[in-house]
Scaffold this active site. Structure first.
Site, short mmCIF file in Angstrom:
data_model
loop_
_atom_site.label_atom_id
_atom_site.label_comp_id
_atom_site.label_asym_id
_atom_site.label_seq_id
_atom_site.Cartn_x
_atom_site.Cartn_y
_atom_site.Cartn_z
N VAL A 93 0.98 -1.29 -0.22
CA VAL A 93 0.10 0.07 -0.01
C VAL A 93 1.00 1.24 0.05
O VAL A 93 1.75 1.17 0.81
CB VAL A 93 -0.97 -0.02 1.31
CG1 VAL A 93 -1.75 1.32 1.29
CG2 VAL A 93 -1.59 -1.31 1.29
N GLY A 139 -6.98 5.48 0.33
CA GLY A 139 -7.82 4.34 0.56
C GLY A 139 -7.33 3.02 -0.22
O GLY A 139 -6.23 3.12 -0.83
N ASN A 160 -3.83 1.99 -10.75
CA ASN A 160 -3.67 0.52 -10.28
C ASN A 160 -4.82 -0.30 -10.94
O ASN A 160 -5.89 0.20 -11.48
CB ASN A 160 -3.97 0.71 -8.68
CG ASN A 160 -4.15 -1.10 -7.98
OD1 ASN A 160 -2.99 -1.66 -8.59
ND2 ASN A 160 -5.01 -1.20 -7.33
N ASP A 210 -7.82 0.37 -2.72
CA ASP A 210 -8.73 -0.11 -3.97
C ASP A 210 -9.96 0.94 -4.01
O ASP A 210 -11.10 0.42 -4.37
CB ASP A 210 -9.26 -1.32 -3.89
CG ASP A 210 -7.98 -2.39 -3.79
OD1 ASP A 210 -6.96 -1.99 -4.38
OD2 ASP A 210 -8.32 -3.52 -3.16
N ASP A 267 -5.54 6.60 -4.38
CA ASP A 267 -5.62 7.54 -3.25
C ASP A 267 -5.41 6.87 -2.09
O ASP A 267 -4.89 5.74 -1.99
CB ASP A 267 -7.09 8.31 -3.23
CG ASP A 267 -8.23 7.52 -2.95
OD1 ASP A 267 -7.87 6.33 -2.38
OD2 ASP A 267 -9.34 7.83 -3.09
N HIS A 272 -7.34 -3.68 -10.36
CA HIS A 272 -7.80 -4.71 -9.47
C HIS A 272 -8.72 -5.82 -9.88
O HIS A 272 -9.60 -5.34 -10.78
CB HIS A 272 -8.57 -3.83 -8.36
CG HIS A 272 -9.18 -4.53 -7.05
ND1 HIS A 272 -8.33 -5.08 -6.03
CD2 HIS A 272 -10.29 -5.19 -6.95
CE1 HIS A 272 -8.95 -5.89 -5.13
NE2 HIS A 272 -10.27 -5.84 -5.80
C1 GRF Z 1 -3.49 -8.66 -11.35
O1 GRF Z 1 -4.60 -9.60 -11.26
C2 GRF Z 1 -4.02 -7.40 -10.82
O2 GRF Z 1 -5.35 -7.33 -10.98
C3 GRF Z 1 -3.63 -7.30 -9.36
O3 GRF Z 1 -2.49 -8.11 -9.32
C4 GRF Z 1 -2.30 -9.03 -10.66
C5 GRF Z 1 -1.00 -9.05 -11.13
O4 GRF Z 1 -0.71 -9.88 -11.96
N1 GRF Z 1 -3.43 -6.17 -8.87
P1 GRF Z 1 0.57 -9.74 -13.13
O5 GRF Z 1 1.76 -9.65 -12.15
O6 GRF Z 1 0.30 -8.50 -13.87
O7 GRF Z 1 0.52 -10.96 -13.61
#
Ligand code: GRF
Length: 206
Positions: A97, A148, A112, A150, A146, A114
């Site tokens: 984080v 928080g 990012n 995600d 930010d 997620h």
């Molecule tokens: C992905 O699933 C992403 O959503 C999450 O971490 C994973 C990274 O995978 N934040 P990679 O290293 O890009 O294969």
């Protein structure tokens, strides 16, 4: 290109999203060079993929904490990114984080990805949370970072179905496929300055 928009990519793992973005940059689909790749894990696949592509890649020891960077590591990360004149910090599986000084140094310039449709299932193993909850549709979200977890303004989302016979493994594979399309598309839009942020809403101009 004069003064191109420069990307700094941070990851802790396999680096499949990094590969999708770096290949989109090399193909001209993202109008921005990858200026620097950084990892908190010395053996991370992302560093190997970066070096294979002859991109500057560096391991920076994260320090004494498990889920965040310590002060010295934070200073080293920020210094390296500023030294490489990075315009956008792209988190691609970075497992720590980011806190105050890092966020302030790149305010509004960190994104990012997620593996769920936020705000559903923030945190770890989002695809398992989706399976356990029994949702029929999940997906991935690209968002600004930010303070928080995600939690910042959502730039883009892509859905995938949850099938009756899915396992955590089959579902995360499908989500990864969507991530590799969505993330380059969102980064390209930012590099082209095709998006603006109004409060919590991210508006796509094109
Ligand atoms: C992905 O699933 C992403 O959503 C999450 O971490 C994973 C990274 O995978 N934040 P990679 O290293 O890009 O294969």
């Amino acid at each position: 290109m004069n003064n191109p928009f420069r990307l700094g990519i941070l990851g802790s793992g396999t680096g499949s999203n990094f590969v999708a973005i770096a290949d989109a940059c090399a193909a001209g689909k993202i109008p921005a060079p990858v200026a620097l790749v950084l990892s908190d894990v010395e053996t991370a696949g992302i560093l190997k993929h970066a070096r294979e592509r002859k991109l500057p890649a560096q391991f920076i020891p994260p320090g004494k904490f498990r889920t965040k960077l310590d002060e010295e590591a934070e200073r080293t990360f920020v210094g390296a990114l500023q030294g490489a004149r990075v315009d956008l910090v792209v988190l691609a599986g970075f497992m720590r984080v980011l806190k105050g000084d890092f966020l302030r140094a790149f305010a509004g310039r960190i994104v990012n990805i997620h593996p769920s449709l936020l705000p559903s299932f923030p945190g770890l193993e989002a695809w398992k949370q989706a399976l356990d909850h029994g949702v029929k549709v999940t997906g991935c979200t690209v968002h600004f970072v930010d303070a928080g977890v995600d939690a910042g303004p959502i730039i883009g989302q892509q859905t995938v179905p949850v099938l009756d016979n899915d396992t955590p493994d089959s579902l995360i594979q499908r989500i990864h496929g969507a991530e590799h399309e969505l993330y380059p598309r969102c980064v390209a839009a930012i590099a082209r300055r095709d998006i603006s942020v109004v409060g919590r809403r991210v508006i796509w101009k094109k």
